[in-house]
Design a protein around this motif. Structure first.
Motif, PDB file in Angstrom:
ATOM      1  N   SER A  73       0.848  -1.178   0.000  1.00  0.00           N
ATOM      2  CA  SER A  73       0.000   0.000   0.000  1.00  0.00           C
ATOM      3  C   SER A  73       0.888   1.234   0.000  1.00  0.00           C
ATOM      4  O   SER A  73       1.740   1.388   0.881  1.00  0.00           O
ATOM      5  CB  SER A  73      -0.899  -0.019   1.240  1.00  0.00           C
ATOM      6  N   PHE A  88       1.191   5.683  -1.071  1.00  0.00           N
ATOM      7  CA  PHE A  88       0.475   6.917  -1.384  1.00  0.00           C
ATOM      8  C   PHE A  88       0.816   7.358  -2.796  1.00  0.00           C
ATOM      9  O   PHE A  88       1.911   7.120  -3.297  1.00  0.00           O
ATOM     10  CB  PHE A  88       0.838   8.013  -0.377  1.00  0.00           C
ATOM     11  N   LYS A  89      -0.137   8.018  -3.407  1.00  0.00           N
ATOM     12  CA  LYS A  89       0.066   8.594  -4.729  1.00  0.00           C
ATOM     13  C   LYS A  89       1.282   9.510  -4.696  1.00  0.00           C
ATOM     14  O   LYS A  89       1.433  10.320  -3.778  1.00  0.00           O
ATOM     15  CB  LYS A  89      -1.179   9.380  -5.146  1.00  0.00           C
ATOM     16  N   ALA A 126       4.336   8.569  -4.286  1.00  0.00           N
ATOM     17  CA  ALA A 126       5.447   7.925  -3.584  1.00  0.00           C
ATOM     18  C   ALA A 126       6.068   6.856  -4.481  1.00  0.00           C
ATOM     19  O   ALA A 126       5.401   6.335  -5.377  1.00  0.00           O
ATOM     20  CB  ALA A 126       4.952   7.298  -2.288  1.00  0.00           C
ATOM     21  N   GLU A 132      -2.692   6.461  -9.014  1.00  0.00           N
ATOM     22  CA  GLU A 132      -3.840   5.663  -8.588  1.00  0.00           C
ATOM     23  C   GLU A 132      -4.147   4.552  -9.585  1.00  0.00           C
ATOM     24  O   GLU A 132      -4.576   3.463  -9.185  1.00  0.00           O
ATOM     25  CB  GLU A 132      -5.060   6.557  -8.378  1.00  0.00           C
ATOM     26  N   SER A 187      -2.895   0.834  -9.258  1.00  0.00           N
ATOM     27  CA  SER A 187      -3.492  -0.158  -8.350  1.00  0.00           C
ATOM     28  C   SER A 187      -3.881  -1.387  -9.157  1.00  0.00           C
ATOM     29  O   SER A 187      -4.677  -1.293 -10.099  1.00  0.00           O
ATOM     30  CB  SER A 187      -4.727   0.426  -7.659  1.00  0.00           C
ATOM     31  N   VAL A 221      -2.775   1.985  -4.418  1.00  0.00           N
ATOM     32  CA  VAL A 221      -2.269   3.356  -4.371  1.00  0.00           C
ATOM     33  C   VAL A 221      -3.388   4.255  -3.875  1.00  0.00           C
ATOM     34  O   VAL A 221      -4.453   4.346  -4.489  1.00  0.00           O
ATOM     35  CB  VAL A 221      -1.797   3.824  -5.759  1.00  0.00           C
ATOM     36  N   THR A 222      -3.140   4.907  -2.755  1.00  0.00           N
ATOM     37  CA  THR A 222      -4.172   5.750  -2.163  1.00  0.00           C
ATOM     38  C   THR A 222      -3.837   7.222  -2.379  1.00  0.00           C
ATOM     39  O   THR A 222      -2.668   7.603  -2.342  1.00  0.00           O
ATOM     40  CB  THR A 222      -4.325   5.469  -0.662  1.00  0.00           C
ATOM     41  N   PRO A 223      -4.866   8.031  -2.597  1.00  0.00           N
ATOM     42  CA  PRO A 223      -4.619   9.455  -2.881  1.00  0.00           C
ATOM     43  C   PRO A 223      -4.156  10.218  -1.652  1.00  0.00           C
ATOM     44  O   PRO A 223      -4.285   9.752  -0.538  1.00  0.00           O
ATOM     45  CB  PRO A 223      -5.990   9.948  -3.366  1.00  0.00           C
TER      46      PRO A 223
END
Lengths: 107, 116
Positions: free
Chosen positions: A12, A14-15, A17, A79, A82, A105-107
């Motif tokens: 997991s 972050f966007k 990264a 994103e 993912s 991938v989380t915003p």
């Protein structure tokens, strides 16, 4: 015996990264390695192959024979990255897959 | 759609039964591969055919068999089904595994088998 190992079941990030998916292999000959990707509701498809030394969708993978690794990297995750990612080794015509790494991938 | 097609998409059956999964490769592809994807095992290679002949065998149970017909479509037969056979079965095709571009397999959408 040939083996492909993907130690991470879930990654997991972050966007924006960096993301790195690990792949290690064991093979006595000269390996041919690939990364496949399966986006949600889509078919499994080839992302890139080591022999091409290409960058696809910002992803690169370098074959390191000393470490028997073929890690997949992208400096800035998006994103749309993912998906489920599979590392694969080709031997005797057949393609052997690792167990896969789910990337979120989380915003 | 000239890609790999698999039928049926979903199948529910009981233990002890027999089912047949069908795969039509991409036009021009001579090689067909079968994979089993279960929750715990990931993608497991079962068997490969090239132009009608068995080319490579993986972790395929004796209860399972496959063949590739002259028109190049392939069938995977699963018999004496057990609960543990519940999985997604993928078919893939490629032109010729000996060619330089080999390694790119084109996958179907899979057949989801549920054994109750």
């Amino acid at each position: 015996a040939q083996r492909v190992t993907q130690p991470e079941k879930l990654l997991s990030v972050f966007k924006g990264a960096p993301v790195e998916l690990k792949c290690n292999y064991s093979y006595s000959g000269s390996p041919e390695l690939f990364w496949y990707v399966q986006y949600s509701r889509q078919r499994l498809q080839l992302l890139l192959r080591h022999i091409s030394r290409e960058s696809i969708k910002g992803f690169t993978a370098d074959l390191n024979k000393g470490e028997t690794s073929f890690h997949l990297k992208k400096p800035f995750a998006q994103e749309e990255d993912s998906a489920m990612y599979y590392c694969a080794l080709r031997s005797w015509g057949k393609l052997q897959f690792g167990s896969g790494t789910q990337v979120v991938v989380t915003p | 759609d000239s890609g790999v097609t698999q039928t049926p998409k979903h199948l529910i059956t009981a233990t002890g039964q027999r089912v047949t999964l069908r795969c039509s490769p991409r036009s021009g592809d001579l090689s067909v591969y079968w994979y089993q994807q279960s929750l715990d095992q990931g993608l497991q290679f079962l068997i490969q055919y090239y132009n009608g002949e068995e080319r490579a065998k993986g972790n395929i149970l004796e209860r399972f068999s496959a063949q590739q017909f002259p028109d190049l479509h392939s069938e995977l037969n699963l018999s004496s089904l057990e609960l543990g056979d519940s999985a997604l079965y993928f078919c893939a095709s490629s032109v010729d595994p000996r060619e330089a571009i080999a390694g790119e397999l084109f996958f179907g959408e899979g057949s989801r088998l549920t054994v109750l």
